[in-house]
Motif scaffolding. Structure first.
Motif, PDB file in Angstrom:
ATOM      1  N   THR A   4      41.883  36.554  46.836  1.00 55.30           N
ATOM      2  CA  THR A   4      41.973  36.128  45.445  1.00 55.30           C
ATOM      3  C   THR A   4      43.442  35.932  45.095  1.00 55.30           C
ATOM      4  O   THR A   4      44.332  36.514  45.725  1.00 55.30           O
ATOM      5  N   GLY A   5      43.686  35.098  44.112  1.00 54.52           N
ATOM      6  CA  GLY A   5      45.068  34.814  43.729  1.00 54.52           C
ATOM      7  C   GLY A   5      45.835  34.107  44.828  1.00 54.52           C
ATOM      8  O   GLY A   5      47.046  34.254  44.940  1.00 54.52           O
ATOM      9  N   ALA A   6      45.130  33.322  45.632  1.00 54.74           N
ATOM     10  CA  ALA A   6      45.732  32.725  46.829  1.00 54.74           C
ATOM     11  C   ALA A   6      46.853  31.741  46.522  1.00 54.74           C
ATOM     12  O   ALA A   6      47.633  31.416  47.415  1.00 54.74           O
ATOM     13  N   ALA A  28      40.981  31.860  47.274  1.00 53.93           N
ATOM     14  CA  ALA A  28      40.261  31.930  46.005  1.00 53.93           C
ATOM     15  C   ALA A  28      41.266  31.887  44.863  1.00 53.93           C
ATOM     16  O   ALA A  28      42.110  32.768  44.730  1.00 53.93           O
ATOM     17  N   SER A  29      41.165  30.828  44.085  1.00 55.41           N
ATOM     18  CA  SER A  29      42.021  30.673  42.908  1.00 55.41           C
ATOM     19  C   SER A  29      41.303  29.714  41.964  1.00 55.41           C
ATOM     20  O   SER A  29      40.256  29.155  42.299  1.00 55.41           O
ATOM     21  N   ARG A  30      41.871  29.516  40.799  1.00 53.05           N
ATOM     22  CA  ARG A  30      41.248  28.570  39.870  1.00 53.05           C
ATOM     23  C   ARG A  30      41.161  27.180  40.499  1.00 53.05           C
ATOM     24  O   ARG A  30      40.216  26.441  40.259  1.00 53.05           O
ATOM     25  N   ALA A  31      42.142  26.843  41.322  1.00 56.60           N
ATOM     26  CA  ALA A  31      42.146  25.523  41.975  1.00 56.60           C
ATOM     27  C   ALA A  31      40.987  25.349  42.952  1.00 56.60           C
ATOM     28  O   ALA A  31      40.563  24.224  43.215  1.00 56.60           O
ATOM     29  N   THR A  32      40.454  26.457  43.474  1.00 50.07           N
ATOM     30  CA  THR A  32      39.330  26.368  44.416  1.00 50.07           C
ATOM     31  C   THR A  32      37.999  26.702  43.754  1.00 50.07           C
ATOM     32  O   THR A  32      36.979  26.815  44.428  1.00 50.07           O
ATOM     33  N   GLY A  33      38.010  26.891  42.434  1.00 46.69           N
ATOM     34  CA  GLY A  33      36.777  27.151  41.703  1.00 46.69           C
ATOM     35  C   GLY A  33      36.486  28.614  41.427  1.00 46.69           C
ATOM     36  O   GLY A  33      35.448  28.943  40.867  1.00 46.69           O
ATOM     37  N   PHE A  34      37.403  29.505  41.804  1.00 46.40           N
ATOM     38  CA  PHE A  34      37.227  30.934  41.527  1.00 46.40           C
ATOM     39  C   PHE A  34      37.986  31.273  40.259  1.00 46.40           C
ATOM     40  O   PHE A  34      39.140  30.883  40.081  1.00 46.40           O
ATOM     41  N   ASP A  35      37.342  32.035  39.374  1.00 45.35           N
ATOM     42  CA  ASP A  35      37.993  32.426  38.120  1.00 45.35           C
ATOM     43  C   ASP A  35      37.577  33.848  37.779  1.00 45.35           C
ATOM     44  O   ASP A  35      36.388  34.132  37.623  1.00 45.35           O
ATOM     45  N   TYR A  53      40.694  40.523  49.503  1.00 45.76           N
ATOM     46  CA  TYR A  53      41.885  41.041  48.842  1.00 45.76           C
ATOM     47  C   TYR A  53      41.723  40.743  47.357  1.00 45.76           C
ATOM     48  O   TYR A  53      41.484  39.588  46.972  1.00 45.76           O
ATOM     49  N   LEU A  54      41.843  41.758  46.532  1.00 51.70           N
ATOM     50  CA  LEU A  54      41.658  41.608  45.092  1.00 51.70           C
ATOM     51  C   LEU A  54      42.984  41.817  44.370  1.00 51.70           C
ATOM     52  O   LEU A  54      43.567  42.899  44.433  1.00 51.70           O
ATOM     53  N   VAL A  55      43.423  40.792  43.709  1.00 49.18           N
ATOM     54  CA  VAL A  55      44.585  40.889  42.832  1.00 49.18           C
ATOM     55  C   VAL A  55      44.177  40.253  41.511  1.00 49.18           C
ATOM     56  O   VAL A  55      43.788  39.091  41.445  1.00 49.18           O
ATOM     57  N   HIS A  56      44.177  41.066  40.469  1.00 52.37           N
ATOM     58  CA  HIS A  56      43.764  40.585  39.150  1.00 52.37           C
ATOM     59  C   HIS A  56      44.939  39.862  38.502  1.00 52.37           C
ATOM     60  O   HIS A  56      46.076  40.321  38.611  1.00 52.37           O
ATOM     61  N   PRO A  57      44.687  38.747  37.802  1.00 47.68           N
ATOM     62  CA  PRO A  57      45.805  37.996  37.222  1.00 47.68           C
ATOM     63  C   PRO A  57      46.528  38.718  36.089  1.00 47.68           C
ATOM     64  O   PRO A  57      47.698  38.464  35.848  1.00 47.68           O
ATOM     65  N   ALA A  58      45.825  39.626  35.407  1.00 53.92           N
ATOM     66  CA  ALA A  58      46.490  40.439  34.386  1.00 53.92           C
ATOM     67  C   ALA A  58      47.049  41.681  35.081  1.00 53.92           C
ATOM     68  O   ALA A  58      46.724  41.967  36.229  1.00 53.92           O
ATOM     69  N   GLU A  67      36.978  46.882  34.280  1.00 52.48           N
ATOM     70  CA  GLU A  67      35.610  46.366  34.200  1.00 52.48           C
ATOM     71  C   GLU A  67      35.440  45.138  35.100  1.00 52.48           C
ATOM     72  O   GLU A  67      34.439  45.017  35.819  1.00 52.48           O
ATOM     73  N   ALA A  68      36.404  44.231  35.062  1.00 53.55           N
ATOM     74  CA  ALA A  68      36.316  43.012  35.881  1.00 53.55           C
ATOM     75  C   ALA A  68      36.364  43.344  37.367  1.00 53.55           C
ATOM     76  O   ALA A  68      35.554  42.831  38.149  1.00 53.55           O
ATOM     77  N   VAL A  69      37.293  44.188  37.764  1.00 49.46           N
ATOM     78  CA  VAL A  69      37.403  44.561  39.182  1.00 49.46           C
ATOM     79  C   VAL A  69      36.140  45.299  39.630  1.00 49.46           C
ATOM     80  O   VAL A  69      35.607  45.032  40.710  1.00 49.46           O
ATOM     81  N   GLY A  70      35.653  46.213  38.807  1.00 48.46           N
ATOM     82  CA  GLY A  70      34.447  46.944  39.162  1.00 48.46           C
ATOM     83  C   GLY A  70      33.254  46.028  39.335  1.00 48.46           C
ATOM     84  O   GLY A  70      32.495  46.145  40.311  1.00 48.46           O
ATOM     85  N   GLU A  71      33.070  45.096  38.416  1.00 51.94           N
ATOM     86  CA  GLU A  71      31.933  44.171  38.502  1.00 51.94           C
ATOM     87  C   GLU A  71      32.064  43.255  39.718  1.00 51.94           C
ATOM     88  O   GLU A  71      31.095  43.045  40.442  1.00 51.94           O
TER      89      GLU A  71
END
Length: 177
Positions: A4-6, A28-35, A53-58, A67-71
């Motif tokens: 994520t955040g690629a 995975a990024s907004r450019a690839t359709g992940f949000d 790999y999880l990196v939250h934009p905030a 909540e977002a990471v958990g879900e």
């Protein structure tokens, strides 16, 4: 593996390090359709992956991040993703609920905590402030703070993603040598 955040500072380096190690990378990024703000986009990105790999934009301690990471982590596990590595922050108590949300997901998890990135001063939003003011003011007083090169963070993340036996269930802190 999903990164994520690629297209961002850490994700792009994780993706390059993983590819250099011969791993298949699904950017995975907004450019690839992940949000991150659009849970309907998550399944297509995660389906068929074994690790992410999880990196939250905030900021990892920002309201709503846990909540977002958990879900996302719970959905990833339901889709068969077993290894999840979260980028967190060293010394930030507000990040602990996000880390706990990852732990509770049922995944083989690793948390990678990092201090400030050295690249914040050459690529990030601080560049304009430094150019304009000639200084960067921190509200922390005279506290020495290490700055970490993002290549080191990427190397630790790739190791954590690929070696569950050694790193699953651990919190790793990246510090300069």
């Amino acid at each position: 593996m999903v990164v994520t955040g690629a297209s961002g500072r850490t994700g792009s380096r994780v993706a390059r390090a993983a590819a250099a190690a011969g791993l298949g990378v699904r950017a995975a990024s907004r450019a690839t359709g992940f949000d991150w703000a659009g849970p309907a986009t998550w399944a297509d990105t995660l389906r068929g992956a074994d690790a992410a790999y999880l990196v939250h934009p905030a900021d990892v301690g920002a309201p709503g991040t846990a909540e977002a990471v958990g879900e996302l982590a719970r959905r990833a596990v339901r889709l068969g993703v077993r290894r999840l590595v979260l980028l967190s922050a060293r010394g930030e108590d507000q990040a602990l609920p996000t880390e706990e949300a990852l732990r509770a997901s049922g995944a083989d998890w690793t948390v990678v905590r990092s201090a400030w990135f050295a690249q914040n001063f050459s690529e990030g939003p601080l560049v304009a402030e430094l150019r304009e003011r000639g200084e960067l003011v921190f509200p922390a007083g005279e506290v020495p703070e290490p700055f970490v090169d993002l290549r080191d963070v990427a190397d630790v993340v790739v190791a954590a993603l690929t070696d569950a036996e050694r790193y699953a269930g651990r919190v790793l802190t990246v510090m300069p040598a």
